[in-house]
Design a protein around this motif. Structure first.
Motif, PDB file in Angstrom:
ATOM      1  N   SER B  33       0.842  -1.192   0.000  1.00 20.42           N
ATOM      2  CA  SER B  33       0.000   0.000   0.000  1.00 20.42           C
ATOM      3  C   SER B  33       0.881   1.248   0.000  1.00 20.42           C
ATOM      4  O   SER B  33       2.070   1.186   0.254  1.00 20.42           O
ATOM      5  CB  SER B  33      -0.943   0.007   1.194  1.00 20.42           C
ATOM      6  OG  SER B  33      -0.222   0.306   2.366  1.00 20.42           O
ATOM      7  N   HIS B  34       0.281   2.367  -0.282  1.00 24.88           N
ATOM      8  CA  HIS B  34       1.016   3.600  -0.500  1.00 24.88           C
ATOM      9  C   HIS B  34       0.502   4.714   0.395  1.00 24.88           C
ATOM     10  O   HIS B  34      -0.684   4.835   0.604  1.00 24.88           O
ATOM     11  CB  HIS B  34       0.821   4.043  -1.948  1.00 24.88           C
ATOM     12  CG  HIS B  34       2.043   3.862  -2.754  1.00 24.88           C
ATOM     13  ND1 HIS B  34       2.129   2.979  -3.773  1.00 24.88           N
ATOM     14  CD2 HIS B  34       3.252   4.464  -2.675  1.00 24.88           C
ATOM     15  CE1 HIS B  34       3.334   3.037  -4.298  1.00 24.88           C
ATOM     16  NE2 HIS B  34       4.034   3.924  -3.655  1.00 24.88           N
ATOM     17  N   ALA B  35       1.428   5.533   0.884  1.00 27.71           N
ATOM     18  CA  ALA B  35       1.002   6.749   1.560  1.00 27.71           C
ATOM     19  C   ALA B  35       0.909   7.863   0.523  1.00 27.71           C
ATOM     20  O   ALA B  35       1.672   7.887  -0.433  1.00 27.71           O
ATOM     21  CB  ALA B  35       2.017   7.115   2.627  1.00 27.71           C
ATOM     22  N   LEU B  44       3.985   9.286  -1.333  1.00 23.69           N
ATOM     23  CA  LEU B  44       5.018   9.718  -0.384  1.00 23.69           C
ATOM     24  C   LEU B  44       6.051   8.617  -0.181  1.00 23.69           C
ATOM     25  O   LEU B  44       5.712   7.443  -0.090  1.00 23.69           O
ATOM     26  CB  LEU B  44       4.378  10.035   0.967  1.00 23.69           C
ATOM     27  CG  LEU B  44       3.592  11.326   1.105  1.00 23.69           C
ATOM     28  CD1 LEU B  44       2.960  11.390   2.476  1.00 23.69           C
ATOM     29  CD2 LEU B  44       4.475  12.535   0.874  1.00 23.69           C
ATOM     30  N   HIS B  45       7.311   9.021  -0.127  1.00 24.80           N
ATOM     31  CA  HIS B  45       8.386   8.088   0.191  1.00 24.80           C
ATOM     32  C   HIS B  45       9.386   8.824   1.059  1.00 24.80           C
ATOM     33  O   HIS B  45       9.589  10.015   0.902  1.00 24.80           O
ATOM     34  CB  HIS B  45       9.121   7.637  -1.063  1.00 24.80           C
ATOM     35  CG  HIS B  45       8.236   7.223  -2.186  1.00 24.80           C
ATOM     36  ND1 HIS B  45       7.782   5.947  -2.303  1.00 24.80           N
ATOM     37  CD2 HIS B  45       7.715   7.908  -3.214  1.00 24.80           C
ATOM     38  CE1 HIS B  45       7.018   5.865  -3.376  1.00 24.80           C
ATOM     39  NE2 HIS B  45       6.956   7.041  -3.949  1.00 24.80           N
ATOM     40  N   LEU B  46      10.068   8.088   1.954  1.00 28.42           N
ATOM     41  CA  LEU B  46      11.158   8.707   2.707  1.00 28.42           C
ATOM     42  C   LEU B  46      12.339   8.966   1.760  1.00 28.42           C
ATOM     43  O   LEU B  46      13.023   9.972   1.855  1.00 28.42           O
ATOM     44  CB  LEU B  46      11.594   7.816   3.866  1.00 28.42           C
ATOM     45  CG  LEU B  46      10.595   7.724   5.021  1.00 28.42           C
ATOM     46  CD1 LEU B  46      11.094   6.750   6.074  1.00 28.42           C
ATOM     47  CD2 LEU B  46      10.348   9.091   5.649  1.00 28.42           C
ATOM     48  N   LYS B  48      13.601   8.188  -2.615  1.00 33.68           N
ATOM     49  CA  LYS B  48      13.106   7.744  -3.921  1.00 33.68           C
ATOM     50  C   LYS B  48      13.140   6.222  -3.971  1.00 33.68           C
ATOM     51  O   LYS B  48      14.139   5.614  -3.580  1.00 33.68           O
ATOM     52  CB  LYS B  48      13.989   8.304  -5.037  1.00 33.68           C
ATOM     53  CG  LYS B  48      13.865   9.811  -5.220  1.00 33.68           C
ATOM     54  CD  LYS B  48      14.762  10.306  -6.338  1.00 33.68           C
ATOM     55  CE  LYS B  48      14.806  11.834  -6.351  1.00 33.68           C
ATOM     56  NZ  LYS B  48      15.829  12.359  -7.292  1.00 33.68           N
ATOM     57  N   PRO B  49      12.061   5.578  -4.455  1.00 33.87           N
ATOM     58  CA  PRO B  49      12.017   4.115  -4.415  1.00 33.87           C
ATOM     59  C   PRO B  49      13.053   3.477  -5.344  1.00 33.87           C
ATOM     60  O   PRO B  49      13.246   3.933  -6.468  1.00 33.87           O
ATOM     61  CB  PRO B  49      10.588   3.788  -4.871  1.00 33.87           C
ATOM     62  CG  PRO B  49      10.082   5.020  -5.514  1.00 33.87           C
ATOM     63  CD  PRO B  49      10.832   6.178  -4.959  1.00 33.87           C
ATOM     64  N   ASP B  50      13.710   2.445  -4.873  1.00 33.86           N
ATOM     65  CA  ASP B  50      14.719   1.673  -5.626  1.00 33.86           C
ATOM     66  C   ASP B  50      15.741   2.569  -6.308  1.00 33.86           C
ATOM     67  O   ASP B  50      16.170   2.294  -7.422  1.00 33.86           O
ATOM     68  CB  ASP B  50      14.055   0.791  -6.695  1.00 33.86           C
ATOM     69  CG  ASP B  50      12.989  -0.092  -6.100  1.00 33.86           C
ATOM     70  OD1 ASP B  50      13.218  -0.611  -4.992  1.00 33.86           O
ATOM     71  OD2 ASP B  50      11.923  -0.254  -6.721  1.00 33.86           O
TER      72      ASP B  50
END
Ligand SMILES: [Zn+2]
Ligand SMILES: [Zn+2]
Ligand SMILES: [Zn+2]
Lengths: 214, 214
Positions: B33-35, B44-46, B48-50
């Protein structure tokens, strides 16, 4: 308010009072700035936030100017080429069309996006957000459109394109007569207008005005 | 000076929205799931993903594309029935032979030096982050900022070709045909831009967070 004993106590939730550095993630407490002042990160030097005078009205005016210049830059010819009694004109679009006609459709797409589509969408998206805000309304899909503006930014290569045209101009000028067209001057002015729009824009001011309209 | 709090946003479990820069508290999420940002709806991500995996893949792809970009012809000038293919480097040599030194330097810088330096800079950043290096984080952040800004200028030659192709259509006298090298070259620029975008400069500073871990 009742507090749930199982959940940790949260410091202020979603907050406007804090700001995190874009490049090193250090946390800052926001302080009010005077007009024209900039807050920078002490650890990595990145710009944290600024306060610009009349940000919305000034960027709106400049974006309108950019739109007019964009139309001129794409309607008139960039360069006139005369060689042994033959003449040829080029516009931004004719370059794209010719690449496509010669079977280089992927290259045509790259040039089209960088020189026409991305700059145009960026100007239109800015106007879409700024015009209603100026008249005290909240634009539909405002957040999404505003997000596109940031995504489009690196792909609008107007200034690089102009330099490419100038290289072509100098390259051909000793074998043929090259006359700069109206579009070339409009293009140069468009670059100035787009840079000025970016400089006048202050995203914080836009979100602030939006919050008060809710 | 700014009142810096001695913590990063990530350590305070605050995520900075990519689009509107608002800080939001990250709650534990169910897997998959995603914020979303409460103000603008962006994911939202703390971090950038990967970030590392994506940046590595794109950087390696750009290295590979760099070979055809420099060996295949970017265009062929066909005059009086016979054609001469031009690579990026032979194009620069033609400019020097014609005495166009400043232009030759400009094209050489934009088309050869900048892409190579940009790829090397990205590789350095990726390796140093992977090794959790604590060496001169501020300088490496500046290197990243330069890498992000400078890449688009490599498009000069691609745009020049689009203008030449449109202008020089003189029937039997001369034509200019775009070559596959131009496509590979545009791909190098675009892929490297995506690589720089997927790199997260905050990873440089994360290595300083837990001194006892290493
Ligand atoms: Zn910082
Ligand atoms: Zn947001
Ligand atoms: Zn995600």
């Amino acid at each position: 308010m009742m507090s749930d004993p199982h959940s940790p106590t949260f410091p202020p939730p979603v907050t406007d009072a804090l700001v995190a550095c874009h490049d090193c993630d250090l946390l800052y407490r926001k302080r009010p700035l005077r007009e024209g002042e900039k807050a920078r990160c002490v650890r990595c030097g990145a710009l944290l936030y600024t306060r610009k005078p009349n940000s919305i009205e000034r960027s709106l005016t400049l974006a309108l100017a950019a739109l007019i210049l964009f139309v001129l830059a794409n309607v008139y010819p960039l360069l006139d080429f005369q060689f042994q009694g033959r003449a040829q004109q080029s516009s931004v679009l004719s370059g794209v069309r010719e690449l496509y006609a010669q079977g280089m459709w992927a290259l045509a797409v790259v040039v089209f996006v960088a020189s026409i589509l991305a700059p145009l969408l960026k100007i239109l998206a800015l106007l879409y957000v700024l015009l209603p805000l100026h008249f005290g309304r909240r634009p539909w899909w405002m957040a999404q459109v505003f997000r596109w503006i940031e995504t489009l930014h690196p792909w609008a290569m107007t200034e690089v394109y102009l330099l490419g045209v100038l290289v072509a101009f100098v390259k051909l000028s000793d074998i043929a007569t090259i006359v700069p067209g109206v579009a070339l001057y409009s293009f140069a002015a468009l670059i100035v207008a787009m840079a000025a729009t970016d400089a006048a824009l202050e995203p914080e001011a836009i979100w602030e005005r939006l919050e008060t309209r809710r | 000076m700014n009142p810096a709090l001695p913590v990063t946003a990530a350590r305070a479990a605050l995520a900075r929205c990519h689009a509107c820069h608002l800080l939001s508290r990250m709650k534990p999420l169910a897997p998959g799931s995603h914020a979303h940002c409460p103000r603008c709806g962006a994911a939202l991500h703390l971090r950038k993903p990967d970030s590392l995996a994506r940046a590595w893949a794109l950087t390696l792809a750009a290295y590979i594309l760099y070979i055809p970009a420099n060996t295949l012809p970017i265009m062929t000038v066909v005059s009086m029935g016979h054609g001469e293919p031009d690579t990026i480097l032979s194009g620069v040599r033609v400019l020097i032979a014609g005495g166009l030194w400043p232009l030759a330097l400009l094209v050489f810088f934009a088309s050869v030096v900048v892409p190579v330096l940009k790829l090397l800079a990205l590789t350095c950043l990726l390796i140093s982050v992977q090794r959790k290096s604590r060496w001169r984080p501020r300088d490496r952040t500046v290197l990243y900022r330069i890498t992000e800004v400078v890449g688009r200028w490599s498009m000069i030659d691609v745009f020049m070709i689009s203008i030449l192709v449109a202008l020089v259509k003189l029937g039997a006298i001369a034509t200019i045909e775009p070559g596959a090298g131009a496509l590979a070259f545009a791909a190098v620029v675009v892929v490297t831009m995506f690589a720089a975008m997927s790199f997260d400069p905050r990873l440089i500073w994360d290595a300083l967070e837990n001194p006892d871990e290493r």
